[in-house]
Design an enzyme around this catalytic site. Structure first.
Site, mmCIF file in Angstrom:
data_model
loop_
_atom_site.group_PDB
_atom_site.id
_atom_site.type_symbol
_atom_site.label_atom_id
_atom_site.label_comp_id
_atom_site.label_asym_id
_atom_site.label_seq_id
_atom_site.Cartn_x
_atom_site.Cartn_y
_atom_site.Cartn_z
ATOM 1 N N GLU A 111 86.705 -6.978 82.040
ATOM 2 C CA GLU A 111 85.519 -6.730 83.200
ATOM 3 C C GLU A 111 84.862 -7.663 84.275
ATOM 4 O OE1 GLU A 111 81.600 -4.500 82.186
ATOM 5 O OE2 GLU A 111 81.404 -3.719 84.758
ATOM 6 N N LYS A 186 82.729 -0.069 90.412
ATOM 7 C CA LYS A 186 82.446 1.120 89.265
ATOM 8 C C LYS A 186 81.109 1.897 89.161
ATOM 9 C CE LYS A 186 80.222 -0.571 84.565
ATOM 10 N NZ LYS A 186 79.285 -1.776 84.350
ATOM 11 N N CYS A 223 84.746 -0.069 82.608
ATOM 12 C CA CYS A 223 83.184 0.077 81.461
ATOM 13 C C CYS A 223 82.047 0.866 80.950
ATOM 14 C CB CYS A 223 82.278 -1.486 81.889
ATOM 15 S SG CYS A 223 81.254 -1.795 79.979
#
Lengths: 382, 382
Positions: A111, A186, A223
Site C-alpha cells: 500500500e 480503498k 489494507c
C-alpha cells in the site's frame, strides 16, 4: 524440494499447544540464480512455494506465478520528496527485476509503496507524494510490466485531477502490455490509533471491480478492508481468483489478526489471497500524539512485514521476514478455486437472500434486532 | 499463574516459521479441587483461562464464566438407542458437575451431543435419536441448569412435533432457572464428503436470534455455519456478545480451517466465540461409501476435538485435547466487546449499504459481475 520435517513437527506442536494449523505443507520452488544473486546483492528476503490443484478432464492446469513485494522506505522522511520517491523506486526495481528473472506473471506492491506511511502525522505536506493515475510511478512500472510481460498492481496515493484534485488511496492495475486496465479505490478507511487516514482521503467510489488479466481474474482489497468480511465477499461474488491485500500495519495494533483474516477470506470465498505489509520504522520530523494518552513521539511503530499467500484449501505459505525487504513468489493453479467451490459448496449454501434482507432492514434507523429475552429477566425488571 | 515462558517462545517460533500468532498470552485460572477430582475420575481434559478488559468509568466489569464441553460417544452404535443416549448423558453429567462446581455461568455442549454423528450413513434408523424441544435431554439439562443456576446451550436433533414431525438440527437455550428461553435451528446445511446432512433436515427457519440471558447476550452458530461469514455477521448485528459454534467435524476435512474461522468471526464482529468439536471415531454397523471413490468403510474419520475460545481482541485460548473428552472454562469480561467496537470501528466503517445493494443484485438471475477486462484480451479474441 519438500519442506523439511522440522516444519511439519513445528506445525504439530503448534497445533497442540496453540491450536494452530497451516494446512498441508507446501513444496518450495527453486528460483533462477539471477534472482538469488539480486536478493543477496540488495539484501532482500526471497522465498518461493507451490500450491497445487487436482487434474481435471476438461480444463488444463492454469498455473500462474505470483509475487508480493514488501519494503521499507529508502531515505529519511526529511529528504526532499522527489529524492525519497526515486530511492524507493530504485530499491523496488531490484525486486521486480528478480521477479522478472523468475518468470513472475502477476506482482503486487505494498500500500502506498512510493512514500512513507505519513498519515499518522496529519500534516498535509505529505499530500505532495500523490500522483495522478498515470503519474511517475505508474509510468515507471508500465516499463517494467512491458519488459517482463508482467501484470503489476500499483497501490499509490492518487491525486484525482479530474475531480477537484482530491486524494484517494488507489491501486492502479497495469496489464502485461504496460497498459492501465483500471483502478480500485480503498473501500474502508480506518479511524484507529495512528491510522486516521480519513484526514487525507475518503471511502472509495469504485465498487468491487475484478480485473480480467491474461493470467487470471484479480482484485485488490486495500489494507483496512481486510477487516471487513463483506468487502472480501464482494470481490468473490464478482469472480476474483486472486485478491491482493496491500497493507501498512504495525505490530502492536494488528499482528495477532494478520495470520487470520486473509486465510479466512481465502477459505470463505474460494480464492487465493496475497497479503503484503511494509517493513521498518518510519520517523517523521515533527512529533505527534496518538490519542492514547502517551507522550508525543515521532514514529508509527514497527511495520512488521510478514507478507504471505493463502489458498482456498486453507493452506498458506510461511511469511516473509518481519524486518527485511522481501519478494515472495508462489505458483498457484487457479483451477483450485472452482474445485474448492464444488467441494465445499459455500456459495450454493450461502442463503444470500436472508442477508440481503437483514442488511436492508439493518440500515433503517428503526431496525429492531432479533433478541429473545429470558422472561425471568423481564419479571426481575417489573 | 502466568502461562509458562515456553508457551510465549513457541508463539514466537510459530509466528516466524508459520506466520501464526495467538494474540496476548492469557492467564490461567485455578479451578476448585472438586473439578480437578472429577476430571481425574472421569478422565476428561480440564483447562481454564481468563480474558480481561479495560476498566471503564460508567460500567462495572461484566465477567462471566463460560464453559465448553467436548465428548466422544459412550457405547457402540450397535447398542439400543436409549442405552446409548443414557450413557452419553451420564458422561456429560460429570463434566457439567465439574462446571457447576467451578461456578460456570453459561455452558455449551457439542452439536447433536446426545447421539453419534450418524448422518454419514444416510440410514433413517438414526432418526430415532431425535427429540422434541422439551424432550428427555432437555429435561435432564433443565435440572442441572436449576441446580447450578447455569445457562445451558443444548444442541439436539429436534423432532418438530407441531409441523409434520420433521427433523431439525437445533440448539435449545435453557435459562439459569431451568426454563426454555428459545431455540435456534442450524442455518447452513453441508453437502460435502460424509456431511450430507440434508438427507435428514433442511436449512433452519429461525433467523439469527440472540438470547438475552441474565449473564449476557448469546447466540449459536451451528457447525457448518462457521464457514459463512454472513451468518457470523448476522448474530453480531443482532447484538450477540458470545457466539457458540457447536460442531462435529473430522481431521482430514476441516482441521486447517478450525483455528481460523472462529477467530476471524470474533475479530470481525467484536464478540467472543466458543468453538466445540466432538472427539473420537464412531463406527457404524453397516459400511458406507463417501463419494470419493474409496472403498466402503464403517466410520467417519476422527473427530478432533480441539475446542477453544476466541476473543474480539484477536487472542484465543489453547485448544482442548484432540483425543479426550474435555471441559474448557474461560472468564471473560463482556465489556471487551464494546471496547473493541469503539477501538476498531468496524461497524462504523462497514458501508452496509454497498453490500445490501450488491446482494440484492446478485440474487437476480441476470446479475452482471463487476469485471474490467484488459482490452488486449478483447483484441486477441477478435
Amino acid at each position: 524440494m519438500i519442506i523439511p520435517t522440522a516444519y511439519a513437527n513445528l506445525q504439530e506442536v503448534s497445533r497442540i499447544l496453540l491450536g494452530l494449523n497451516c494446512g498441508k505443507p507446501l513444496e518450495r520452488i527453486l528460483l533462477p540464480e539471477v534472482a538469488s544473486s539480486l536478493s543477496t546483492k540488495y539484501d532482500f528476503d526471497l522465498q518461493a512455494f507451490y500450491f497445487c490443484a487436482d487434474e481435471e478432464s476438461l480444463r488444463q492446469p492454469r498455473v500462474v506465478r505470483v509475487g508480493l513485494i514488501q519494503n521499507s522506505i529508502a531515505l529519511p522522511t526529511t529528504t526532499p520528496i522527489n529524492e525519497q520517491k526515486k530511492a524507493i523506486m530504485h530499491k523496488v526495481k531490484s525486486m521486480i527485476d528478480a521477479a522478472g528473472a523468475s518468470g513472475v506473471n502477476i506482482i503486487c506492491l505494498q500500500e502506498a509503496w512510493m512514500m512513507p506511511f505519513a498519515f499518522c502525522t496529519r500534516e498535509k505536506r505529505w499530500c505532495e507524494f500523490s500522483e495522478p493515475i498515470d503519474g511517475e510511478c505508474t509510468q515507471f512500472l508500465q516499463d517494467l510490466a512491458r519488459k517482463y510481460s508482467m501484470v503489476i498492481v500499483n497501490p499509490i496515493l492518487e491525486r484525482d485531477v479530474k475531480h477537484g484534485e482530491v486524494l484517494w488511496n488507489t491501486a492502479v492495475i497495469i496489464g502485461n502490455n504496460g497498459n492501465i486496465i483500471g483502478i480500485h479505490r480503498k473501500n474502508h478507511i480506518p479511524r484507529v490509533g495512528d491510522f486516521n487516514e480519513s484526514t487525507y482521503y475518503m471511502e472509495g467510489n469504485t465498487g468491487h471491480p475484478v480485473f480480467e488479466t491474461c493470467y487470471g481474474k484479480i482484485a485488490v482489497n486495500i489494507c483496512y478492508g481486510r477487516h471487513h468480511p463483506l468487502n472480501w465477499l464482494a470481490f468473490g461474488l464478482n469472480g476474483a481468483e486472486i485478491v491482493f491485500n496491500p497493507s501498512a500495519t504495525v505490530g502492536e495494533l494488528s499482528e495477532p489478526m494478520w495470520p487470520i483474516e486473509a486465510r479466512n477470506a481465502a477459505i470463505a470465498n474460494s480464492y487465493f489471497v496475497g497479503s503484503i505489509n511494509r517493513v521498518g520504522t518510519e520517523a517523521f520530523p515533527n512529533p505527534f500524539t496518538s490519542g492514547d494518552g502517551k507522550p508525543q513521539h515521532s514514529d508509527f511503530g514497527h511495520f512488521y512485514g510478514s507478507s504471505y499467500f493463502s489458498s482456498p484449501d486453507a493452506s498458506c505459505t510461511p511469511s516473509l521476514s518481519r524486518y527485511r525487504d522481501g519478494l515472495l513468489v508462489s505458483d498457484m493453479d487457479l483451477n483450485l478455486c472452482r474445485q474448492l467451490k464444488d467441494k465445499w459448496g459455500f456459495r450454493m449454501t450461502a442463503r444470500y437472500e436472508l442477508y440481503a434482507d437483514l442488511l436492508s432492514r439493518y440500515l433503517k434507523p428503526d431496525f429492531i434486532p432479533q433478541v429473545i429475552e429470558d422472561p425471568y429477566l423481564q419479571k426481575q425488571r417489573q
